[in-house]
Design an enzyme around this catalytic site. Structure first.
Site, short mmCIF file in Angstrom:
data_model
loop_
_atom_site.label_atom_id
_atom_site.label_comp_id
_atom_site.label_asym_id
_atom_site.label_seq_id
_atom_site.Cartn_x
_atom_site.Cartn_y
_atom_site.Cartn_z
N CYS A 75 6.30 42.51 -27.36
CA CYS A 75 6.20 43.63 -28.30
C CYS A 75 4.85 43.57 -28.98
CB CYS A 75 7.29 43.53 -29.36
SG CYS A 75 8.95 43.22 -28.74
N CYS A 78 1.63 45.21 -27.55
CA CYS A 78 1.38 46.63 -27.82
C CYS A 78 1.23 46.92 -29.31
CB CYS A 78 2.52 47.49 -27.28
SG CYS A 78 2.50 47.64 -25.49
N HIS A 79 2.10 46.31 -30.12
CA HIS A 79 2.18 46.70 -31.54
C HIS A 79 1.52 45.71 -32.49
CE1 HIS A 79 5.06 49.90 -30.57
NE2 HIS A 79 5.78 49.04 -29.87
N CYS A 113 11.56 50.66 -25.01
CA CYS A 113 10.32 49.89 -24.83
C CYS A 113 10.52 48.79 -23.79
CB CYS A 113 9.85 49.28 -26.15
SG CYS A 113 9.12 50.48 -27.29
N CYS A 179 37.44 59.70 -47.28
CA CYS A 179 37.26 58.44 -48.01
C CYS A 179 35.94 58.42 -48.78
CB CYS A 179 37.31 57.26 -47.04
SG CYS A 179 39.00 56.92 -46.51
N HIS A 180 34.82 58.71 -48.07
CA HIS A 180 33.51 58.41 -48.66
C HIS A 180 33.00 59.50 -49.59
CE1 HIS A 180 33.16 54.67 -46.55
NE2 HIS A 180 33.50 55.26 -45.42
N ARG A 217 29.98 48.89 -37.81
CA ARG A 217 30.64 49.29 -39.06
C ARG A 217 31.46 50.57 -38.85
NH1 ARG A 217 33.26 47.95 -43.20
NH2 ARG A 217 34.59 49.55 -42.32
N CYS A 221 35.60 51.56 -39.17
CA CYS A 221 36.21 52.67 -39.92
C CYS A 221 37.10 53.50 -38.99
CB CYS A 221 35.14 53.53 -40.58
SG CYS A 221 34.36 52.73 -42.02
#
Lengths: 260, 147
Positions: A75, A78-79, A113, A179-180, A217, A221
């Site tokens: 990585c 390139c970065h 990538c 709920c939220h 997550r 739910c």
């Protein structure tokens, strides 16, 4: 322990994060899940030496420099320095990928990538490498404001996410909004229902005893309301993330956060 | 062997067996007749109400359950439910509370239609069986004291 420069800078960073959060509290009805955690969990998130999510960040830093694939590229080739080049990146994902001709989340971009630049196989979704790299990249945006790109090509997907957020599903027949939006701050059995902001991912969840993505997550739910969870990487999760990020615009990135 | 494989494939695509719901009649805001034709058992009903995999009631409700540590606060306290409502009204509220309040968040415990993306393990099954609904109704009727 040595009273080092690192320690004091860490302390001032923690103070900065809490000031940002306190400032947000007075003007803005939105609350990060951070604000509803116990003091112990908040302290754990603030202190990099106590935050178990930092293990993933350190592992990600190594993967960032690892030369892989038939081209033996990293990585970093390139970065270069992630602290410079990746600053703010996580705050603007999901983004529209021209290569993919659709929206991609940060993990999807990392895998793009891998495949197109490094000639290496994609990492398995929710596997330790992909979580580590996205925690490392995500950490470079910590404290920055979530800033979804103004890109008309994303709009239909964001709207799809909003529709999913408001759709009742599962045997128990709940929507995310039930709920939220309607019951945030109240208790579902022992759990405080947060407003459901995607500010800290990937994060270390005490209940998982490990680090996990936003998709994990959301899967929780969905299983909770006895709905069929979407497969990891499904376009529905990307759409939901686009909507959640637009809803959290301006809130601070916390990666890697802690949650109960 | 080939045939055996075919049979397995056929089984896996066949829709899950739809549990037949018993017929019942809604009269006003109540289902006056027992779903099973029999009275439920209040002690078994209490166990269903406090069971977090079965009744799930305490996810949202509080009630007279001193031994239960985590009770939700999204819904009214169950104490006094048996004096506020009669048997038939309680039955309809359990079977399908959307008949009383179309935007309610309380799940329909004995309904299979108008649901979306139900998880594989739960498809074609009501949340509670007819017997369990009757047991819960019998238990709620014992809750006479208002908090």
């Amino acid at each position: 322990m040595m009273p080092s420069v690192a320690f004091t800078s860490m302390l001032s960073c923690a103070v900065a994060v809490s000031t940002v959060i306190a400032a947000a509290q007075t003007r803005d009805p939105r609350r990060s899940g951070f604000e509803d955690m116990s003091r112990e969990s908040q302290a754990m998130q603030r202190d990099d030496t106590a935050n178990p999510g930092m293990f993933a960040v350190l592992e990600g830093e190594e993967l960032w420099r690892a030369k892989v694939g038939s081209r033996k590229t990293s990585c970093a080739d390139c970065h270069q320095n992630a602290e410079v080049s990746m600053r703010g990146a996580a705050a603007r994902y999901p983004s529209f990928s021209t290569a993919w001709n659709g929206p991609v989340d940060l993990q999807g971009q990392i895998n793009l990538c891998r495949e197109t630049r490094q000639n290496a196989p994609p990492f398995p979704l929710e596997g330790p490498e992909l979580l580590a790299l996205s925690a490392y990249v995500g950490k470079q945006s910590r404290g920055m404001s979530i800033a979804p790109p103004d890109d008309a090509r994303l709009e239909p997907f964001r709207r799809q996410g909003e529709a999913l957020y408001n759709m009742r599903q599962g045997q128990l027949n709940f929507s995310c909004a039930n709920c939220h939006e309607d019951h945030a701050g109240q208790r579902l059995a022992g759990s405080l229902i947060p407003q459901g902001h995607p500010t800290g991912y990937p994060l270390y969840r005490l209940e998982w005893q490990g680090i996990g993505s936003l998709q994990r997550r959301l899967r929780g739910c969905l299983i909770g309301v006895r709905a069929e969870p979407y497969a990891y990487g499904a376009e529905e999760y990307i759409a939901l993330e686009l909507f959640l990020m637009s809803r959290a615009r301006g809130m601070a990135v916390e990666t890697p956060a802690i949650r109960p | 062997m080939v045939r055996w494989l075919f049979l397995i494939a056929a089984l896996s695509v066949a829709p899950p067996a739809i549990a037949q719901l018993r017929a019942f009649a809604v009269v006003g805001d109540a289902i006056p007749q027992s779903l099973t034709g029999q009275a439920g058992d209040a002690a078994r009903g209490r166990a269903v109400v406090t069971d977090r995999q079965k009744g799930l009631c305490l996810l949202c409700h509080t009630g007279p359950f001193p031994e239960q540590r985590f009770q939700g606060n999204l819904a009214p306290d169950l104490r006094g439910a048996g004096s506020r409502w009669d048997e038939g009204q309680l039955r309809l509220r359990l079977v399908d509370s959307s008949k009383v309040n179309p935007s309610t968040i309380m799940p329909a415990y004995y309904r299979l239609d108008r649901l979306t993306r139900v998880g594989g393990a739960w498809q074609g099954k009501p949340v509670l069986s007819a017997e369990e609904v009757e047991d819960v109704v019998a238990f709620l009727l014992t809750l006479k004291d208002t908090p």
